[in-house]
Design a protein around this motif. Sequence first.
Motif, short mmCIF file in Angstrom:
data_model
loop_
_atom_site.label_atom_id
_atom_site.label_comp_id
_atom_site.label_asym_id
_atom_site.label_seq_id
_atom_site.Cartn_x
_atom_site.Cartn_y
_atom_site.Cartn_z
N SER A 230 -6.27 -26.52 33.76
CA SER A 230 -6.07 -24.92 33.17
C SER A 230 -4.68 -24.50 33.47
O SER A 230 -4.24 -23.48 32.57
N VAL A 231 -3.86 -25.04 34.24
CA VAL A 231 -2.45 -24.52 34.31
C VAL A 231 -1.67 -24.63 33.14
O VAL A 231 -1.31 -23.90 32.54
N PRO A 232 -1.42 -26.15 32.70
CA PRO A 232 -0.84 -26.33 31.59
C PRO A 232 -1.43 -25.68 30.26
O PRO A 232 -1.00 -25.15 29.35
N LEU A 233 -2.83 -25.87 30.19
CA LEU A 233 -3.65 -25.15 29.22
C LEU A 233 -3.14 -23.59 29.10
O LEU A 233 -2.77 -23.36 27.93
N ALA A 234 -3.33 -22.85 30.15
CA ALA A 234 -2.97 -21.22 30.24
C ALA A 234 -1.46 -21.07 29.61
O ALA A 234 -1.15 -20.38 28.72
N PHE A 235 -0.73 -22.17 30.17
CA PHE A 235 0.91 -21.83 29.76
C PHE A 235 0.99 -22.07 28.25
O PHE A 235 1.73 -21.34 27.62
N SER A 236 0.42 -23.44 28.04
CA SER A 236 0.78 -23.68 26.49
C SER A 236 0.04 -22.61 25.30
O SER A 236 0.60 -22.21 24.38
N ILE A 237 -1.16 -22.14 26.03
CA ILE A 237 -1.63 -20.93 25.23
C ILE A 237 -0.78 -19.78 25.09
O ILE A 237 -0.72 -19.33 24.21
N SER A 238 -0.40 -19.65 26.23
CA SER A 238 0.53 -18.25 26.17
C SER A 238 1.75 -18.50 25.23
O SER A 238 2.28 -17.42 24.58
N VAL A 239 2.63 -19.42 25.13
CA VAL A 239 3.52 -19.86 24.41
C VAL A 239 3.26 -20.02 22.88
O VAL A 239 3.87 -19.31 22.27
N THR A 240 1.98 -20.49 22.76
CA THR A 240 1.41 -20.62 21.49
C THR A 240 1.40 -19.11 20.96
O THR A 240 1.60 -18.95 19.70
N ILE A 241 0.55 -18.18 21.74
CA ILE A 241 0.20 -16.97 21.36
C ILE A 241 1.64 -16.22 21.09
O ILE A 241 1.74 -15.43 20.17
N GLY A 242 2.85 -16.45 21.87
CA GLY A 242 4.18 -15.81 21.65
C GLY A 242 4.72 -16.18 20.50
O GLY A 242 5.25 -15.43 19.55
N VAL A 243 4.66 -17.45 19.83
CA VAL A 243 4.99 -17.83 18.64
C VAL A 243 4.21 -17.29 17.49
O VAL A 243 4.78 -16.72 16.78
N ILE A 244 2.91 -17.37 17.65
CA ILE A 244 2.03 -16.96 16.60
C ILE A 244 2.18 -15.48 16.45
O ILE A 244 2.29 -15.02 15.26
N PHE A 245 2.00 -14.43 17.35
CA PHE A 245 2.17 -13.47 17.40
C PHE A 245 3.57 -12.93 17.09
O PHE A 245 3.72 -11.50 16.58
N GLY A 246 4.43 -13.78 17.35
CA GLY A 246 5.86 -13.18 17.21
C GLY A 246 6.38 -13.55 15.73
O GLY A 246 7.44 -12.89 15.40
N LEU A 247 5.83 -14.52 15.35
CA LEU A 247 6.43 -15.13 13.84
C LEU A 247 6.24 -13.86 13.09
O LEU A 247 7.32 -13.84 12.18
N TYR A 248 5.19 -13.12 12.80
CA TYR A 248 5.14 -12.23 11.60
C TYR A 248 6.15 -11.02 11.67
O TYR A 248 6.95 -10.77 10.97
N PRO A 249 6.54 -10.66 13.10
CA PRO A 249 7.57 -9.57 13.03
C PRO A 249 8.81 -10.19 12.62
O PRO A 249 9.62 -9.40 12.22
N ALA A 250 9.12 -11.52 13.12
CA ALA A 250 10.18 -12.20 13.09
C ALA A 250 10.37 -12.03 11.43
O ALA A 250 11.71 -12.03 10.98
N ILE A 251 9.60 -12.79 10.74
CA ILE A 251 9.82 -12.88 9.31
C ILE A 251 9.97 -11.60 8.88
O ILE A 251 10.58 -11.55 7.74
#
Lengths: 444, 243
Positions: A409-430
């Motif tokens: 659950s630890v690597p899972l939670a971490f990678s999910i959080s980074v993925t969320i950062g990328v996904i939700f950050g991509l639109y504003p960045a673009i």
Amino acid sequence: MPFLWFRTWHLGVKSLLLHPLRSLLTVLGIFIGVASVVWLLAIGEGISRKAQQQIEELGATNIIIRSIKPPEESIENVGSSHSIVPYGVTRADFERLAATIPTIDRALPIREVRYRFGYLGRNIEGRLVGCTPEYADVNKLEVDRGRFLTDTDDREKWNHCALASEVAERLFPYEDPIGKAVRIERAFYLVVGVMKERTPSAGIGGSLAAQEFNDDVYIPIHTLWSRIGDIIVTRRTGSFEGEMIELSQVTLRVDKTENVLRTAALVKETLKPHHRKQDYAVVVPLELLEQARTTRLMFIVFMGLIAAISLVVGGIGIMNIMLATVTERTREIGIRRALGAKRGDIIRQFLVETIALSVMGGLTGILGGLTCRPLIAALRNLLLRAAPDVFDQLPQVIKEVTPLIVPWSVPLAFSISVTIGVIFGLYPAIRAAMMDPIEALRHE
Amino acid sequence: MSSAASVFEVTKQYVMDGETVHALRGVTLEIPDGDYVAVMGPSGSGKSTLLNLLGCLDRPTSGRLVLGDEELSDAGDDRLAEIRASRIGFVFQSYNLIPQLTVLENIEVPLYYQGRIDRPRRQRSLEMAELVGLGDRLKHRPAQLSGGQQQRVAIARSLVNDPYFILADEPTGNLDSVTTEEILQLIGDLNEQGKTIIVVTHEPEVGQRAKRIIRLRDGSICSDSRNEYSHPSPESRPLSPRP
């Protein structure tokens, strides 16, 4: 390329620090999401592991048949108030099962009665268990002093008994019970052994009650049959009530795990024709185990879903804040574009900020998740001290659950959080990168 | 003399509120190295559009745009960004410094987008800060500086990448008369050192300092003349750090 990211990283952290509170709140959103992933999975795992353990304690190769009192209406002879009604598994059932089903390795007859035990002036109430020597082995009872019952005890129907720790302590507070005689009903039984304390087993489903173990007195089952018999008469307000049970429980051990389910079906078929009433229940721990596994999986999915929702909420928080930031920094974007920033540079700049936020949230969230166990223990303690009444009323599960951190659950939670950062950050960045530099420069 | 920038028959149209606006209607212009050009004209004459084209912020609808010896009429977005980072120095009316960066960091922004800021580049940034007289304010933030000082930072920033030309858009529009004089002096001095300067302005006194004045009207050049009285600065002193 890695160098570009590193440099942009520096820039991103710097601009995040311009709005410390805003960044902190955004990080908090991800923190809660990640911590809840770890927490919920740990609690879920703790609960299901416990259930699984309890079932495993019953033995995966065992089949347990319990006598249960059938509903009142179905008992015949309702007319007389002191009628004695036979029910439950019979010795004939036991013989039949042991003799006809080849996959049964070992069959254990057990008879339990509530009784009073006495020594000198001391009297206590407890459970009298008539059993065979294998009982100790099957129920993981350990001998503290002396010995448990033997086959000879049973064969010769000797008046021997073994005491559970609490019974020994209360009947013999000052002396060694071994060699003394305990009075049960009108007969005396020689104490041959004292058992170690055993943690009570929890009940499973409706058909298998919780077992205390610590107020038990064990005697050979044949001694019980011949000394006490099948009929137990209890006195209730104004009337006597009798019960006639031959066996309280039969524990069958099957030779191989893969035969358990087939044997269980066979056992049910064998018992059926001889019982008109549903006065017994067949408990198959393996079935329960498989059920528990399915439940665990559902639990994980369910908990994961809740955690995922909170992570998405955190992600929306990131997106919200980044959209605000992009609007607020339109001018800066225009300047940077005019001075030579490519679209990719701008995307990278804003993406790095969201990734920094979510990585921070992820790391702190994991730390927060790892505190799950001590924190829950502390909370429970606090509640126990502050409001013992409330604590008493809590369900057993909540009182006893020990969260188990699921390693993945630890690597899972971490990678999910980074993925969320990328996904939700991509639109504003673009969105930032797609702005016309001329327009952006004019922005006030 | 080679040319810093040249445009041939450039037109620019864009659609605004459903109407096609002809911002430029065939402009041909050559700006040789070392020239000091003032682009003048009333608002709506197309001078901003011309500035955006020369600054590679925009592409012409038709015609050719050549900076240095590179044809840029059909260059991609990233190539235009590279040209802006390496070959064009912008000076804006409202300075356009990035508020959270220090003076030195602001000066280095174009270098940042060219790649690594290494020792020679850092050295060059420091030299440029010295050149505009802000060598002692490297760690200040733009908000801590006066308007004139901010514009000096912007000029240092425009010089740091050794551009083909400096493109100044109303560089003194936000300044009082004393500071205006100082900034114009600085720009004039840079031109004397050989820098090509293009100033877009509607203020005659700013235009008068240039060697050549181009007047635009309705998207076309209506006059292009050498200015006989260019750079009438009383003391033509060498460029040196200010006290």
